[in-house]
Write a protein that holds these residues in place. Structure first.
Motif, PDB file in Angstrom:
ATOM      1  N   GLY A 258     153.140   7.909  61.618  1.00 60.60           N
ATOM      2  CA  GLY A 258     152.510   7.365  60.409  1.00 60.60           C
ATOM      3  C   GLY A 258     151.005   7.497  60.435  1.00 60.60           C
ATOM      4  N   TYR A 259     150.441   7.276  61.611  1.00 64.63           N
ATOM      5  CA  TYR A 259     148.998   7.376  61.791  1.00 64.63           C
ATOM      6  C   TYR A 259     148.534   8.819  61.553  1.00 64.63           C
ATOM      7  N   GLU A 260     149.195   9.774  62.179  1.00 65.02           N
ATOM      8  CA  GLU A 260     148.798  11.185  62.055  1.00 65.02           C
ATOM      9  C   GLU A 260     148.986  11.703  60.625  1.00 65.02           C
ATOM     10  N   ALA A 261     150.061  11.309  59.966  1.00 68.30           N
ATOM     11  CA  ALA A 261     150.282  11.725  58.578  1.00 68.30           C
ATOM     12  C   ALA A 261     149.144  11.233  57.694  1.00 68.30           C
ATOM     13  N   THR A 262     148.751   9.982  57.886  1.00 69.98           N
ATOM     14  CA  THR A 262     147.690   9.387  57.079  1.00 69.98           C
ATOM     15  C   THR A 262     146.332   9.985  57.425  1.00 69.98           C
ATOM     16  N   LYS A 263     146.062  10.203  58.714  1.00 75.17           N
ATOM     17  CA  LYS A 263     144.803  10.836  59.127  1.00 75.17           C
ATOM     18  C   LYS A 263     144.687  12.240  58.520  1.00 75.17           C
ATOM     19  N   HIS A 264     145.799  12.934  58.404  1.00 66.63           N
ATOM     20  CA  HIS A 264     145.790  14.263  57.779  1.00 66.63           C
ATOM     21  C   HIS A 264     145.291  14.151  56.336  1.00 66.63           C
ATOM     22  N   LEU A 265     145.828  13.196  55.596  1.00 65.49           N
ATOM     23  CA  LEU A 265     145.421  13.023  54.195  1.00 65.49           C
ATOM     24  C   LEU A 265     143.958  12.596  54.094  1.00 65.49           C
TER      25      LEU A 265
ATOM     26  N   GLY B 260     149.428   2.437  36.027  1.00 65.27           N
ATOM     27  CA  GLY B 260     148.097   3.025  36.096  1.00 65.27           C
ATOM     28  C   GLY B 260     147.601   3.216  37.521  1.00 65.27           C
ATOM     29  N   THR B 261     148.474   2.994  38.494  1.00 63.44           N
ATOM     30  CA  THR B 261     148.141   3.193  39.897  1.00 63.44           C
ATOM     31  C   THR B 261     148.443   4.641  40.241  1.00 63.44           C
ATOM     32  N   VAL B 262     147.402   5.470  40.203  1.00 65.56           N
ATOM     33  CA  VAL B 262     147.603   6.906  40.414  1.00 65.56           C
ATOM     34  C   VAL B 262     146.888   7.346  41.692  1.00 65.56           C
ATOM     35  N   PRO B 263     147.635   7.534  42.767  1.00 71.10           N
ATOM     36  CA  PRO B 263     147.020   7.990  44.013  1.00 71.10           C
ATOM     37  C   PRO B 263     146.685   9.477  43.941  1.00 71.10           C
ATOM     38  N   THR B 264     145.804   9.898  44.847  1.00 70.77           N
ATOM     39  CA  THR B 264     145.570  11.334  45.002  1.00 70.77           C
ATOM     40  C   THR B 264     146.432  11.869  46.136  1.00 70.77           C
ATOM     41  N   ALA B 265     147.028  10.932  46.916  1.00 70.63           N
ATOM     42  CA  ALA B 265     147.891  11.330  48.027  1.00 70.63           C
ATOM     43  C   ALA B 265     148.894  10.220  48.306  1.00 70.63           C
ATOM     44  N   VAL B 266     150.070  10.639  48.792  1.00 72.88           N
ATOM     45  CA  VAL B 266     151.126   9.691  49.152  1.00 72.88           C
ATOM     46  C   VAL B 266     151.688  10.067  50.514  1.00 72.88           C
TER      47      VAL B 266
ATOM     48  N   SER C 278     148.588  15.158  46.784  1.00 73.24           N
ATOM     49  CA  SER C 278     149.127  15.649  48.060  1.00 73.24           C
ATOM     50  C   SER C 278     150.200  14.684  48.540  1.00 73.24           C
ATOM     51  N   ILE C 279     151.254  15.226  49.137  1.00 69.33           N
ATOM     52  CA  ILE C 279     152.369  14.393  49.585  1.00 69.33           C
ATOM     53  C   ILE C 279     152.800  14.807  50.984  1.00 69.33           C
ATOM     54  N   VAL C 280     152.981  13.790  51.837  1.00 68.03           N
ATOM     55  CA  VAL C 280     153.485  13.990  53.196  1.00 68.03           C
ATOM     56  C   VAL C 280     154.769  13.192  53.342  1.00 68.03           C
ATOM     57  N   GLY C 281     155.795  13.818  53.924  1.00 67.81           N
ATOM     58  CA  GLY C 281     157.063  13.138  54.198  1.00 67.81           C
ATOM     59  C   GLY C 281     157.200  12.825  55.679  1.00 67.81           C
TER      60      GLY C 281
END
Length: 179
Positions: A9-16, A78-84, A111-114
């Protein structure tokens, strides 16, 4: 045997974050699973370390429809992220479908990470950036432990924690504000 879901989870988020995203949301699976809680904890730690607050965090079932429904709810509010960061590939696919349904382009607009690197992750368009669990290594470790149990050389409980791997594909790109 366990996989270090916190690190995943940490690495996925750090990537974004490394791609310049600051409006990052997270959708996770059912809270009863330790893996879900650890992936979210990794997400929250990476956000806090970067001085960011999560845009939105939602729990859901592990399936495509749940990811779709969560993303649609974000869009309606109206909550529009630029990444998930989605805590499972099926959830990520649902999020992708919801945003595409509203005219967003992946990864240009979001951008999206699974998580899990399921079979379809490399076959969908765009191919999904995801966190791969070391399945082959898990199998090898399980066999080693079983053989040690059988031959009596395993004298006490043993814990093995394996590292996941971020697989970067086409569903993520650097943040660029809309013109």
């Amino acid at each position: 045997m366990n996989v270090d879901n916190y690190t995943g989870g940490y690495e996925a988020t750090k990537h974004l974050i490394g791609l310049g995203h600051t409006r990052i949301a997270h959708v996770s699976g059912p809270e009863l699973f330790l893996s879900v809680r650890e992936r979210r904890r990794g997400f929250e730690a990476a956000m806090a370390e970067a001085g960011l607050t999560p845009l939105a965090v939602a729990g859901a079932e592990f399936n495509i429809r749940s990811g779709f429904d969560v993303a649609k709810a974000w869009l309606r509010s109206g909550t529009v992220p630029t990444a998930v960061f989605a805590g499972e590939d099926g959830l990520a696919l649902g999020v992708m479908d919801a945003f595409r349904d509203e005219g967003y382009r992946i990864p240009r607009d979001i951008s999206i990470v699974g998580y899990d690197d399921q079979v379809f992750a490399a076959d969908i368009h765009p191919r999904l950036t995801t966190v791969r669990q070391p399945m082959e290594q898990m199998g090898q470790q399980a066999v080693r432990l079983l053989l040690r149990l059988i031959d009596g050389s395993l004298k006490r409980n043993m814990s093995v924690c394996l590292k996941p791997e971020l697989i970067v594909r086409e569903s993520t790109s650097p943040y660029s504000p809309a013109p």
